[in-house]
Design an enzyme around this catalytic site. Structure first.
Site, PDB file in Angstrom:
ATOM      1  N   GLU A  80       5.144 -12.805  -1.534  1.00  0.00           N
ATOM      2  CA  GLU A  80       5.514 -11.687  -2.403  1.00  0.00           C
ATOM      3  C   GLU A  80       6.994 -11.722  -2.766  1.00  0.00           C
ATOM      4  OE1 GLU A  80       3.362  -9.863  -3.743  1.00  0.00           O
ATOM      5  OE2 GLU A  80       1.592 -10.223  -2.487  1.00  0.00           O
ATOM      6  N   ARG A  90      -5.837   3.528  -2.400  1.00  0.00           N
ATOM      7  CA  ARG A  90      -7.221   3.561  -2.880  1.00  0.00           C
ATOM      8  C   ARG A  90      -8.152   4.130  -1.825  1.00  0.00           C
ATOM      9  NH1 ARG A  90     -11.357   0.156  -2.008  1.00  0.00           N
ATOM     10  NH2 ARG A  90      -9.978  -1.336  -0.967  1.00  0.00           N
ATOM     11  N   CYS A 143       0.603  -2.706   2.870  1.00  0.00           N
ATOM     12  CA  CYS A 143       1.349  -3.964   2.807  1.00  0.00           C
ATOM     13  C   CYS A 143       2.624  -3.797   1.983  1.00  0.00           C
ATOM     14  CB  CYS A 143       0.484  -5.070   2.215  1.00  0.00           C
ATOM     15  SG  CYS A 143      -0.851  -5.632   3.298  1.00  0.00           S
ATOM     16  N   HIS A 164       0.993 -12.516   1.787  1.00  0.00           N
ATOM     17  CA  HIS A 164      -0.404 -12.077   1.779  1.00  0.00           C
ATOM     18  C   HIS A 164      -1.333 -13.275   2.030  1.00  0.00           C
ATOM     19  CE1 HIS A 164      -0.178  -7.934  -0.234  1.00  0.00           C
ATOM     20  NE2 HIS A 164      -0.985  -7.809   0.794  1.00  0.00           N
TER      21      HIS A 164
END
Length: 208
Positions: A80, A90, A143, A164
């Site tokens: 990232e 979510r 994350c 990730h």
């Protein structure tokens, strides 16, 4: 000798295992230096993950912090580049919290950039035969919150970032992309070994 803090996550969303913690633990078993390696498993919870991470940084004063987590559905190891100041969940985290459109840090900058040599690490991982890419979004779940938090918590001269991982073969739901546990552990070990490398530039000045 540098102090390297390496973290993965506990299982979440009904899973029995999290391949990020599995990979971190596998790296620790075989690691013999040259640096001091500290490992930890973080809770998949916004508030407690940040608290745990800050406590680990205060205790160990790491020179490098590498956090890893699961990106289910991905077929690549993703290094990232950016953590954004946003929590937008979510699903509830493991503590039952589900923040929507809430900043990770009130009054903090809109984004913080990884200080890992991102493109260099992607090249190193890919050269080992493991599919890898750089990523411009760590999402808006725990994350990303951890990436944003760690970049604000380390001292200015420390190196920090987030990687990730896809599902491992042993943990993947049916038809989901995955890599072997050995590949995931190898990718994380390569990040540990090369986190302090300088970013490599081509003669024309562009970064790979």
């Amino acid at each position: 000798m540098a102090v390297i803090l390496l973290t993965g996550f506990e299982p979440f969303d009904g899973a029995e295992r999290n391949p990020s913690a599995d990979a971190v633990n596998a790296v620790a078993v075989d690691y013999e230096g040259p640096h001091e390696l500290v490992i930890a498993t973080l809770p998949v919870a916004f508030e407690s993950s940040a608290q745990r991470l800050r406590a680990l940084i205060a205790r160990h004063a790491p020179d490098v912090v590498i956090c890893t987590g699961l990106a289910g559905g991905s077929a690549h190891v993703a290094v990232e580049r950016i953590g954004v100041n946003l929590m937008d969940a979510r699903i509830p985290d493991n503590d039952g919290a589900q923040p929507i459109d809430v900043p990770s840090e009130a009054g903090g900058p809109e984004a913080r950039f990884s200080t890992l040599p991102v493109k260099h690490l992607v090249q190193v991982i890919d050269a080992a035969g493991i599919p890898a890419r750089s990523s411009l979004s760590a999402g808006s779940y725990v994350c990303n919150h951890v990436l944003y938090t760690v970049l604000g918590a380390v001292r200015p001269d420390a190196v920090a970032g987030f990687v990730h991982l896809p599902w491992s073969t042993a943990t993947a739901p049916s038809v989901s992309p995955h890599l072997s546990e050995e590949q995931l552990a190898r990718a994380v070990r390569l990040v540990v070994d090369h986190a302090l490398d300088a970013e490599t530039k081509e003669p024309g000045g562009s970064i790979w």
